[in-house]
Motif scaffolding. Structure first.
Motif, PDB file in Angstrom:
ATOM      1  N   UNK A  19       0.821  -1.211   0.000  1.00  0.00           N
ATOM      2  CA  UNK A  19       0.000   0.000   0.000  1.00  0.00           C
ATOM      3  C   UNK A  19       0.858   1.265   0.000  1.00  0.00           C
ATOM      4  N   UNK A  20       1.919   1.283   0.811  1.00  0.00           N
ATOM      5  CA  UNK A  20       2.787   2.459   0.844  1.00  0.00           C
ATOM      6  C   UNK A  20       3.498   2.629  -0.498  1.00  0.00           C
ATOM      7  N   UNK A  21       3.931   1.523  -1.101  1.00  0.00           N
ATOM      8  CA  UNK A  21       4.556   1.589  -2.418  1.00  0.00           C
ATOM      9  C   UNK A  21       3.592   2.173  -3.444  1.00  0.00           C
ATOM     10  N   UNK A  22       2.334   1.741  -3.415  1.00  0.00           N
ATOM     11  CA  UNK A  22       1.339   2.286  -4.340  1.00  0.00           C
ATOM     12  C   UNK A  22       1.108   3.766  -4.095  1.00  0.00           C
ATOM     13  N   UNK A  23       1.168   4.192  -2.835  1.00  0.00           N
ATOM     14  CA  UNK A  23       1.020   5.617  -2.536  1.00  0.00           C
ATOM     15  C   UNK A  23       2.167   6.423  -3.146  1.00  0.00           C
ATOM     16  N   UNK A  24       3.376   5.889  -3.094  1.00  0.00           N
ATOM     17  CA  UNK A  24       4.526   6.554  -3.710  1.00  0.00           C
ATOM     18  C   UNK A  24       4.326   6.684  -5.212  1.00  0.00           C
ATOM     19  N   UNK A  25       3.934   5.597  -5.870  1.00  0.00           N
ATOM     20  CA  UNK A  25       3.737   5.628  -7.322  1.00  0.00           C
ATOM     21  C   UNK A  25       2.601   6.582  -7.703  1.00  0.00           C
ATOM     22  N   UNK A  26       1.559   6.592  -6.907  1.00  0.00           N
ATOM     23  CA  UNK A  26       0.437   7.496  -7.197  1.00  0.00           C
ATOM     24  C   UNK A  26       0.864   8.951  -7.035  1.00  0.00           C
ATOM     25  N   UNK A  27       1.646   9.238  -6.005  1.00  0.00           N
ATOM     26  CA  UNK A  27       2.116  10.599  -5.792  1.00  0.00           C
ATOM     27  C   UNK A  27       2.970  11.065  -6.968  1.00  0.00           C
ATOM     28  N   UNK A  28       3.837  10.178  -7.449  1.00  0.00           N
ATOM     29  CA  UNK A  28       4.687  10.530  -8.587  1.00  0.00           C
ATOM     30  C   UNK A  28       3.834  10.785  -9.824  1.00  0.00           C
ATOM     31  N   UNK A  29       2.841   9.937 -10.046  1.00  0.00           N
ATOM     32  CA  UNK A  29       1.982  10.079 -11.228  1.00  0.00           C
ATOM     33  C   UNK A  29       1.156  11.360 -11.177  1.00  0.00           C
ATOM     34  N   UNK A  30       0.612  11.658  -9.991  1.00  0.00           N
ATOM     35  CA  UNK A  30      -0.271  12.816  -9.854  1.00  0.00           C
ATOM     36  C   UNK A  30       0.489  14.091  -9.472  1.00  0.00           C
ATOM     37  N   UNK A  31       1.770  13.934  -9.108  1.00  0.00           N
ATOM     38  CA  UNK A  31       2.586  15.055  -8.648  1.00  0.00           C
ATOM     39  C   UNK A  31       1.882  15.805  -7.511  1.00  0.00           C
ATOM     40  N   UNK A  32       1.482  15.026  -6.498  1.00  0.00           N
ATOM     41  CA  UNK A  32       0.741  15.607  -5.385  1.00  0.00           C
ATOM     42  C   UNK A  32       0.907  14.740  -4.139  1.00  0.00           C
ATOM     43  N   UNK A  33       0.460  15.309  -3.012  1.00  0.00           N
ATOM     44  CA  UNK A  33       0.403  14.554  -1.764  1.00  0.00           C
ATOM     45  C   UNK A  33      -0.645  13.453  -1.885  1.00  0.00           C
ATOM     46  N   UNK A  34      -0.379  12.328  -1.241  1.00  0.00           N
ATOM     47  CA  UNK A  34      -1.320  11.207  -1.235  1.00  0.00           C
ATOM     48  C   UNK A  34      -1.577  10.791   0.210  1.00  0.00           C
ATOM     49  N   UNK A  35      -2.857  10.592   0.523  1.00  0.00           N
ATOM     50  CA  UNK A  35      -3.268  10.082   1.825  1.00  0.00           C
ATOM     51  C   UNK A  35      -3.112   8.570   1.798  1.00  0.00           C
ATOM     52  N   UNK A  36      -2.134   8.042   2.514  1.00  0.00           N
ATOM     53  CA  UNK A  36      -1.857   6.608   2.485  1.00  0.00           C
ATOM     54  C   UNK A  36      -3.040   5.813   3.008  1.00  0.00           C
ATOM     55  N   UNK A  37      -3.635   6.279   4.090  1.00  0.00           N
ATOM     56  CA  UNK A  37      -4.722   5.537   4.707  1.00  0.00           C
ATOM     57  C   UNK A  37      -5.935   5.405   3.773  1.00  0.00           C
ATOM     58  N   UNK A  38      -6.107   6.364   2.871  1.00  0.00           N
ATOM     59  CA  UNK A  38      -7.254   6.274   1.961  1.00  0.00           C
ATOM     60  C   UNK A  38      -7.124   5.107   1.009  1.00  0.00           C
ATOM     61  N   UNK A  39      -5.894   4.639   0.749  1.00  0.00           N
ATOM     62  CA  UNK A  39      -5.692   3.508  -0.139  1.00  0.00           C
ATOM     63  C   UNK A  39      -5.991   2.187   0.550  1.00  0.00           C
TER      64      UNK A  39
END
Length: 353
Positions: A331-351
């Motif tokens: 989940x944390x890895x996916x949050x990193x990839x999502x942040x890079x893709x969206x160029x924004x902060x990501x709420x880890x818990x929401x994933x």
């Protein structure tokens, strides 16, 4: 055991140390299975599907990332507990499916986040929980290696089909995050990340997975921190470091110097060395040899496998990383990839929903 490469060797030494009977090993080809059985001391060599069709007290999964989830599910379906190399899966849906199957079947699994098993990590954790560092303020951490420094350095992990959509972070950044959250007993709640693929081609193969990662993090309790992950840091072989700063003290652990823990306060600082006579009970139990006789990576792995077997036998060892920790890492890895893709902060818990 599935897989007879480097991790297969590490796992088999740990299994033998824990008193296991090494029954069967399977690799990618019959000749490699036979060689692994001879080299690692297994009674039998077999094919992966044949091994996964039999029930064992435990199956160790030490294969490339893309088959971890499928092989874990097969092992659970025939009634075997599992020790699965990380990542548990290359996406969170598959990782959750493994956890759900284990729960449904009443079986258990662990994931080798073995740096938890260095005694001085346990000492840092115990001191933090006792309040010796005060309230967490910041974390400064990194995991630096150089084994993929050159454009000619190749490995199956650089291929997204076998290694998954993340390389550096999924491979070593996941260890870093697990160790931090384990020590401070808090979770990363949000993050913003950036990555770089320095070598777009390795040999004749196009590369899309990242070589380096920088992450800014926020914790549920309000602390902040930074992480730097690289497989292109010249001279750094396995430079995992974690420094936490609280309102009363700071602590720093360096995996390449695992016998030591730096403990700093405003008025003084000390370098604590591994000595079971002076450590917390949880740290002392992981001391395999007396003070002054260095312990290292294999000792940590031995402790992890011994605790895994105890867990499969009905015990609840302190600090053992289970399948839930494997899901958390994905989940944390996916949050990193999502942040890079969206160029924004990501709420880890929401994933995690």
């Amino acid at each position: 055991m599935l897989g007879g490469g480097f991790m297969g060797r590490v796992h088999s030494r740990a299994a033998r140390s824990a008193g296991a009977v090494l029954d069967s090993v399977a690799s990618s080809r019959p000749e490699r299975s036979a060689q692994a059985a001879a080299n690692l001391g297994f009674e039998n060599s077999t094919a992966p599907d044949e091994l996964l069709g039999s029930t064992f007290d435990a199956i160790h999964i030490c294969t490339p990332n893309d088959v971890h989830a499928a092989q874990s599910l097969q092992a659970l379906d025939v009634g075997s507990n599992i020790i699965c190399e990380k990542p548990l899966a290359t996406d969170s849906t598959a990782a959750r499916a493994v956890l759900a199957r284990a729960d449904e079947a009443g079986l258990l699994g662990t994931v080798p986040f073995v740096y938890r098993y260095h005694p001085m990590v346990r000492e840092a954790r115990a001191r933090f929980r006792e309040g010796q560092a005060g309230t967490l303020l910041t974390v400064d951490a990194g995991y630096l290696q150089d084994w993929l420094l050159g454009s000619g350095d190749e490995n199956w992990r650089v291929d997204t089909e076998r290694g998954g959509p993340s390389r550096a972070f999924a491979d070593i950044g996941s260890h870093l995050v697990d160790l931090i959250e384990f020590i401070v007993d808090d979770r990363i709640s949000s993050l913003v990340a950036t990555t770089r693929t320095v070598h777009p081609r390795r040999g004749g193969t196009a590369v899309s997975t990242e070589d380096t990662v920088a992450v800014t993090i926020e914790f549920s309790g309000g602390a902040i921190g930074s992480l730097l992950v690289s497989q292109l840091a010249p001279g750094r072989k396995n430079g995992l470091t974690v420094e936490i700063a609280g309102t009363e003290a700071s602590m720093r652990f360096e995996q390449e110097q695992p016998e030591q823990l730096w403990f700093g306060k405003r008025a003084d600082s000390r370098l604590l060395v591994r000595d079971p006579d002076s450590l917390s009970a949880d740290a002392a139990r992981l001391c395999m040899v007396p003070a002054g006789h260095p312990q290292g990576y294999q000792d940590a792995f031995n402790g992890f496998v011994a605790d895994s077997y105890a867990y499969f036998g009905g015990e609840r060892p302190e600090g053992l990383p289970t399948l839930r920790d494997g899901v958390r890492a994905v989940l944390v890895t996916e949050a990193v990839l999502r942040s890079v893709h969206e160029r924004s902060w990501v709420d880890v818990d929401s994933l995690a929903v």
